[in-house]
Enzyme design. Sequence first.
Site, PDB file in Angstrom:
ATOM      1  N   GLY B  53       0.818  -1.193   0.000  1.00 13.76           N
ATOM      2  CA  GLY B  53       0.000   0.000   0.000  1.00 13.76           C
ATOM      3  C   GLY B  53       0.854   1.246   0.000  1.00 13.76           C
ATOM      4  CG  HIS B  56       3.713   2.030   4.282  1.00 11.51           C
ATOM      5  ND1 HIS B  56       3.117   2.312   5.484  1.00 11.51           N
ATOM      6  CD2 HIS B  56       2.930   1.086   3.685  1.00 11.51           C
ATOM      7  CE1 HIS B  56       2.017   1.563   5.618  1.00 11.51           C
ATOM      8  NE2 HIS B  56       1.873   0.827   4.535  1.00 11.51           N
ATOM      9  CE  LYS B 104       4.805  -3.026   4.086  1.00 11.47           C
ATOM     10  NZ  LYS B 104       4.618  -2.942   2.618  1.00 11.47           N
ATOM     11  CG  ASP B 109       0.459  -6.209   1.262  1.00 16.08           C
ATOM     12  OD1 ASP B 109      -0.377  -5.811   2.087  1.00 16.08           O
ATOM     13  OD2 ASP B 109       1.101  -5.443   0.518  1.00 16.08           O
ATOM     14  CG  HIS B 219      -1.432  -0.361   7.571  1.00 16.75           C
ATOM     15  ND1 HIS B 219      -0.766  -1.502   7.945  1.00 16.75           N
ATOM     16  CD2 HIS B 219      -1.123  -0.146   6.270  1.00 16.75           C
ATOM     17  CE1 HIS B 219      -0.097  -1.977   6.891  1.00 16.75           C
ATOM     18  NE2 HIS B 219      -0.295  -1.163   5.869  1.00 16.75           N
TER      19      HIS B 219
END
Lengths: 332, 332
Positions: B53, B56, B104, B109, B219
């Site tokens: 995502g 980051h 990760k 993911d 997150h």
Amino acid sequence: MKKLINSPETVLADSLAGVAAAHPDLRVDHANRIIFRATPKAAGKVALLSGGGTGHEPLHGGFVGEGMLDAACAGAIFTSPTPDQMLEATKVVDRGAGVLHIVKNYTGDVMNFEIGAELAAAETGIKVAVVVVNDDVAVEDSSFTAGRRGVGTTVLLEKIAGAAAEEGRDLAAVAAVAQKVNESGRSMGVALTSCTVPSAGKPTFVLPDDEMEIGVGIHGEPGRRRVPLAGAAEVARQLVEPILSDLDFTGAPTIVMLNGLGGTPLIELYVMYAEVRKILDAAGITVARSLVGNYITALDMAGCSVTILKADDDLLRLWDAPVNTSGLRWGI
Amino acid sequence: MKKLINSPETVLADSLAGVAAAHPDLRVDHANRIIFRATPKAAGKVALLSGGGTGHEPLHGGFVGEGMLDAACAGAIFTSPTPDQMLEATKVVDRGAGVLHIVKNYTGDVMNFEIGAELAAAETGIKVAVVVVNDDVAVEDSSFTAGRRGVGTTVLLEKIAGAAAEEGRDLAAVAAVAQKVNESGRSMGVALTSCTVPSAGKPTFVLPDDEMEIGVGIHGEPGRRRVPLAGAAEVARQLVEPILSDLDFTGAPTIVMLNGLGGTPLIELYVMYAEVRKILDAAGITVARSLVGNYITALDMAGCSVTILKADDDLLRLWDAPVNTSGLRWGI
């Protein structure tokens, strides 16, 4: 106030302890609050010294190292270092070819660097040259400044003059390059939030949720105007237009820095950079080099600044020269 | 919500436009949201692909370049990229020696990378190996994760496995190095504030002015506990002790990363690093290399994380190998 600190009184000392622990290629004189290279440059080369109030990291301590500064004096948060620090650091870094003092244009810094240089001349005979950076187009005078404030161009100047010193130019020549960078660089910033000075414990200024400060200073000094929050494209326009009105950047390669003020994440800086480039492209300005990230900050302020430097072949070559500091490293 | 964006819907596309404009050594496939090297590595070398995502940064796109990743797939904010992106990127980066997928440990993911690898095997025959990073000691399961979350060790893994690939090790050997890094790295983070996802427009969680979240996820996932705000020394203790309880770091050189979560200025990270080092020194742990800065962030969250990697001579040598990415550059 939510900060990862032990106490407002120890922030500077504690952060210098962290710098010393993290970077074996640097040394910290904790008594004098000077960060300097563990391995000095070769004898006969000009040394570069800068410094200023703490809270703008990585400026200046993060730019000590091969290709940039030889030492940086750290003042208390948003407070100039003292003349004694400049004197001591000048003695530490001089390699027999003199020392260039790089001073951002704030009244305290200018005065203290001046006295430091006088002390150095009187006590040591070390040749000192001075460049005062005053690149912020936002306002002509400000809370801590007569004339324009010194902001983002300082980063580019420390890189370029550092390279000129490494290649063996003499003090007058290094000072001339630094002066040229200052004359050719312009900046302007915007704040979405205030910063909070640890000893104050509360935000320096109050900015309503639906407003931003256009032309803010790196200590939270007032800018040109408060305006309603806007999208990135409009913010970019409000930052870039005053810069382009102040200097003609056409017909030369430029170096563009999109700098975060400390509390803004990288993803927003890239969004802003894209918008800045659209404006520059439309204005027929050639961008030769780019820098996006946090380089000259204002503690935890959310916001950014744009710096544009009108370069030439010599400045670009110096920009591309090797550099190895914690705040700015170059490709291999 | 105060952010330098045009709109929540365009953040990802706009930031990728900024990346493309700022970094001529990178290319961006805007349709597939893939950042890849302008100049691919030599044929016959293993390629590294990661992704996740957005939010980051500089992870992962900022680690594409010589010595680290060959490409990164960008998902929407805090949302996994899709299998099609992984398939496309795998085809782009393969140089005939296979591709290591670095994932990760978040449910989306892991699933999407798995399907991407299956598609690649079915369509192309490209060999794919996978390493799933799960280094966060804070909690065993979390909002988006079965098992431990993947956080800071990902940065060190991308650097070290990237160096192993550059020096010509085969896919099994590069995957083995990556696995070793994951098994030898541990992390834990703390939030002083929530982050704000642009499309939500308000903070992900509410954290009172006098509290912090120990063990927070990148997150904004809940951590171990809410505790009263404390000084840096106490925060460091609360982060480092769970890490040291989880793995014996004595008797080997370690690599220590003090990572900012996006909204915390560098000066605080150095204050925290100094405190972490005091604890490690007292515990008899040898710190061989240090990294202080923003490497894996959570949008505008104020806070930090600590990652400790138990290294050996091979890992240290790979750590010291050349790297040239926008997010991590090495000394010259």
